[in-house]
Design an enzyme around this catalytic site. Sequence first.
Site, PDB file in Angstrom:
ATOM      1  CB  ILE A  12      52.581  36.823  44.858  1.00 46.23           C
ATOM      2  CG1 ILE A  12      52.538  37.701  43.592  1.00 46.23           C
ATOM      3  CG2 ILE A  12      52.223  37.653  46.077  1.00 46.23           C
ATOM      4  CD1 ILE A  12      51.147  38.136  43.170  1.00 46.23           C
ATOM      5  CG  LEU A  33      56.167  21.812  41.401  1.00 43.50           C
ATOM      6  CD1 LEU A  33      57.110  20.614  41.312  1.00 43.50           C
ATOM      7  CD2 LEU A  33      56.962  23.033  41.864  1.00 43.50           C
ATOM      8  CG  ASN A  35      53.053  29.672  35.911  1.00 40.31           C
ATOM      9  OD1 ASN A  35      53.759  29.448  34.920  1.00 40.31           O
ATOM     10  ND2 ASN A  35      52.721  30.889  36.269  1.00 40.31           N
ATOM     11  CE  LYS A  84      51.529  34.733  36.875  1.00 39.21           C
ATOM     12  NZ  LYS A  84      52.533  35.500  37.544  1.00 39.21           N
ATOM     13  CB  SER A 124      43.131  40.702  40.464  1.00 39.96           C
ATOM     14  OG  SER A 124      43.427  41.565  39.404  1.00 39.96           O
ATOM     15  CB  ALA A 125      43.309  46.150  40.504  1.00 38.40           C
ATOM     16  CE1 TYR A 148      43.813  35.701  37.237  1.00 36.30           C
ATOM     17  CE2 TYR A 148      43.571  38.045  36.734  1.00 36.30           C
ATOM     18  CZ  TYR A 148      44.064  37.033  37.540  1.00 36.30           C
ATOM     19  OH  TYR A 148      44.786  37.360  38.654  1.00 36.30           O
ATOM     20  CE  LYS A 152      42.722  35.786  40.791  1.00 35.56           C
ATOM     21  NZ  LYS A 152      43.244  34.816  41.743  1.00 35.56           N
ATOM     22  CG  ASN A 178      49.783  46.410  37.553  1.00 36.82           C
ATOM     23  OD1 ASN A 178      48.761  46.973  37.919  1.00 36.82           O
ATOM     24  ND2 ASN A 178      49.882  45.823  36.385  1.00 36.82           N
ATOM     25  NE  ARG A 230      47.168  48.840  33.660  1.00 39.57           N
ATOM     26  CZ  ARG A 230      46.552  49.679  32.808  1.00 39.57           C
ATOM     27  NH1 ARG A 230      46.541  50.975  33.033  1.00 39.57           N
ATOM     28  NH2 ARG A 230      45.947  49.215  31.734  1.00 39.57           N
ATOM     29  CG  ASP A 292      45.532  46.805  28.270  1.00 39.48           C
ATOM     30  OD1 ASP A 292      45.142  45.940  29.084  1.00 39.48           O
ATOM     31  OD2 ASP A 292      46.648  46.772  27.717  1.00 39.48           O
TER      32      ASP A 292
HETATM   33  N1  NAD Z   1      51.108  38.467  39.437  1.00 39.63           N
HETATM   34  C1  NAD Z   1      50.126  39.359  39.264  1.00 39.63           C
HETATM   35  O1  NAD Z   1      50.296  40.361  38.558  1.00 39.63           O
HETATM   36  C2  NAD Z   1      48.808  39.186  39.987  1.00 39.63           C
HETATM   37  C3  NAD Z   1      47.921  40.279  40.070  1.00 39.63           C
HETATM   38  C4  NAD Z   1      46.684  40.088  40.718  1.00 39.63           C
HETATM   39  C5  NAD Z   1      46.354  38.854  41.261  1.00 39.63           C
HETATM   40  N2  NAD Z   1      47.229  37.820  41.149  1.00 39.63           N
HETATM   41  C6  NAD Z   1      46.856  36.512  41.713  1.00 39.63           C
HETATM   42  O2  NAD Z   1      47.773  36.161  42.718  1.00 39.63           O
HETATM   43  C7  NAD Z   1      47.967  34.747  42.759  1.00 39.63           C
HETATM   44  C8  NAD Z   1      49.450  34.448  42.669  1.00 39.63           C
HETATM   45  O3  NAD Z   1      49.974  35.028  41.483  1.00 39.63           O
HETATM   46  P1  NAD Z   1      51.465  34.762  41.007  1.00 39.63           P
HETATM   47  O4  NAD Z   1      51.835  35.896  40.123  1.00 39.63           O
HETATM   48  O5  NAD Z   1      52.317  34.403  42.152  1.00 39.63           O
HETATM   49  O6  NAD Z   1      51.200  33.480  40.091  1.00 39.63           O
HETATM   50  P2  NAD Z   1      52.129  32.201  39.860  1.00 39.63           P
HETATM   51  O7  NAD Z   1      51.592  31.508  38.669  1.00 39.63           O
HETATM   52  O8  NAD Z   1      53.563  32.579  39.880  1.00 39.63           O
HETATM   53  O9  NAD Z   1      51.817  31.352  41.176  1.00 39.63           O
HETATM   54  C9  NAD Z   1      50.700  30.490  41.289  1.00 39.63           C
HETATM   55  C10 NAD Z   1      51.212  29.171  41.857  1.00 39.63           C
HETATM   56  O10 NAD Z   1      50.087  28.288  42.013  1.00 39.63           O
HETATM   57  C11 NAD Z   1      50.446  27.002  41.547  1.00 39.63           C
HETATM   58  N3  NAD Z   1      49.208  26.345  41.131  1.00 39.63           N
HETATM   59  C12 NAD Z   1      48.392  26.673  40.091  1.00 39.63           C
HETATM   60  N4  NAD Z   1      47.348  25.817  40.039  1.00 39.63           N
HETATM   61  C13 NAD Z   1      47.511  24.936  41.061  1.00 39.63           C
HETATM   62  C14 NAD Z   1      46.760  23.800  41.528  1.00 39.63           C
HETATM   63  N5  NAD Z   1      45.654  23.386  40.902  1.00 39.63           N
HETATM   64  N6  NAD Z   1      47.223  23.122  42.606  1.00 39.63           N
HETATM   65  C15 NAD Z   1      48.369  23.517  43.224  1.00 39.63           C
HETATM   66  N7  NAD Z   1      49.119  24.566  42.832  1.00 39.63           N
HETATM   67  C16 NAD Z   1      48.690  25.266  41.759  1.00 39.63           C
HETATM   68  C17 NAD Z   1      51.443  27.254  40.425  1.00 39.63           C
HETATM   69  O11 NAD Z   1      52.282  26.147  40.188  1.00 39.63           O
HETATM   70  C18 NAD Z   1      52.216  28.467  40.950  1.00 39.63           C
HETATM   71  O12 NAD Z   1      53.333  28.059  41.709  1.00 39.63           O
HETATM   72  C19 NAD Z   1      47.141  34.182  41.607  1.00 39.63           C
HETATM   73  O13 NAD Z   1      45.906  33.742  42.121  1.00 39.63           O
HETATM   74  C20 NAD Z   1      46.936  35.382  40.692  1.00 39.63           C
HETATM   75  O14 NAD Z   1      45.750  35.286  39.956  1.00 39.63           O
HETATM   76  C21 NAD Z   1      48.442  37.966  40.537  1.00 39.63           C
END
Ligand code: NAD
Length: 342
Positions: A12, A33, A35, A84, A124-125, A148, A152, A178, A230, A292
């Site tokens: 995102i 980096l 994830n 996440k 998050s929802a 998780y 949040k 989602n 969803r 779920d």
């Molecule tokens: N993708 C979903 O479905 C979703 C839904 C609701 C909420 N979220 C939240 O949105 C946010 C982004 O989600 P996403 O899907 O892009 O996840 P993602 O894992 O793709 O992105 C998270 C980024 O944060 C970086 N990161 C993690 N820990 C770190 C740290 N300690 N220091 C520096 N960088 C760090 C990772 O390398 C990654 O690039 C997250 O907080 C997630 O919980 C995601």
Amino acid sequence: MHILVSGGLGYIGSHTCLVLLEAGHTISIVDNLINSKIETLEKLRIISTSDFQFYQCDILDYEHLETIVHEGNVDGIIHFAGLKSVGESVSNPLEYYRVNLNTTINLTRLAVKYKIPRFVFSSSATVYGSAKSPLVESQKLLPTTNPYGETKAMCEKILNDASQANPNLGVTLLRYFNPIGAHESGLIGENPNGTPNNLMPYITQVAKGKLEKLKIFGNDYPTNDGTGVRDFIHVMDLAKGHVAAIEKQKSGVQVYNLGTGKGTSVLEIIKTFERVNNLEIPYEFIERRNGDIAEVYANVLKVGKELGWKTERNIEDMCRDAWRFENQNSQYEEEKFSELWK
Ligand SMILES: NC(=O)c1ccc[n+]([C@@H]2O[C@H](COP(=O)([O-])OP(=O)(O)OC[C@H]3O[C@@H](n4cnc5c(N)ncnc54)[C@H](O)[C@@H]3O)[C@@H](O)[C@H]2O)c1
């Protein structure tokens, strides 16, 4: 404005960085980096004509993070960084509490210390627990079903308290539904390490032949076709929601749902994916997954009224863009791999 984007190379975050640059903002990405891949940085530089800063930094390292904030004249923070995976949080809860809470505390401390007035948080929802849809921001939050989700809800509380104690700190909590889909260039999208946890990368990897069959958790829910429903939202629409939120940040704490307001079942997603991309997805039904619930979708009246934001892309766009990304990314990875062996 100068926006610090934590986790800006993730799924995102990377899409949001592009929209921020397009809107004329200056950005500094901070990511360790854990994830994401450094190639995403190259790709952002290919798509965007504007320059930006990147810092490889662990947000748990307060001193390192402070050097970045200190030199930056930062006007706002968008905080995506964190862990996440719901399943992983059940098997390794302490790591989820350590990372998700401490990254939020470190960034909030710096926002207070450097008088940064805008702070947007990825919630998050899942904080609504098993409440009945459509979900409204003002409703009482029910206990979440996994660590998780707890992180949040706790981060929301930390930011609420910090903003109350420091009235200059404006906070927006964005509760995502989602997110799926990818940037229309096909260069960036959701590219998880290992077997995907989320539906869309699973579908695209089955379509590509990387995985054999899609496993659908449950076909006996009280929904139209028995599969879970969803609120799927295109990641570019979600990204635009962040730009609206940071630009319109007020004092105090604002909370918004980012969804489409419409539920779509897992089977409907599969059928749409097959139709628009002209292929077949082999699937099988397996047991329901613990925790779920049948239906989760947003009420989006508040965000529309207060931020003037609404979604522009439909399920067909999401399926088409996700498939384009899977194809381009597989080709990109194959080319990189063969270059290594030249
Ligand atoms: N993708 C979903 O479905 C979703 C839904 C609701 C909420 N979220 C939240 O949105 C946010 C982004 O989600 P996403 O899907 O892009 O996840 P993602 O894992 O793709 O992105 C998270 C980024 O944060 C970086 N990161 C993690 N820990 C770190 C740290 N300690 N220091 C520096 N960088 C760090 C990772 O390398 C990654 O690039 C997250 O907080 C997630 O919980 C995601």
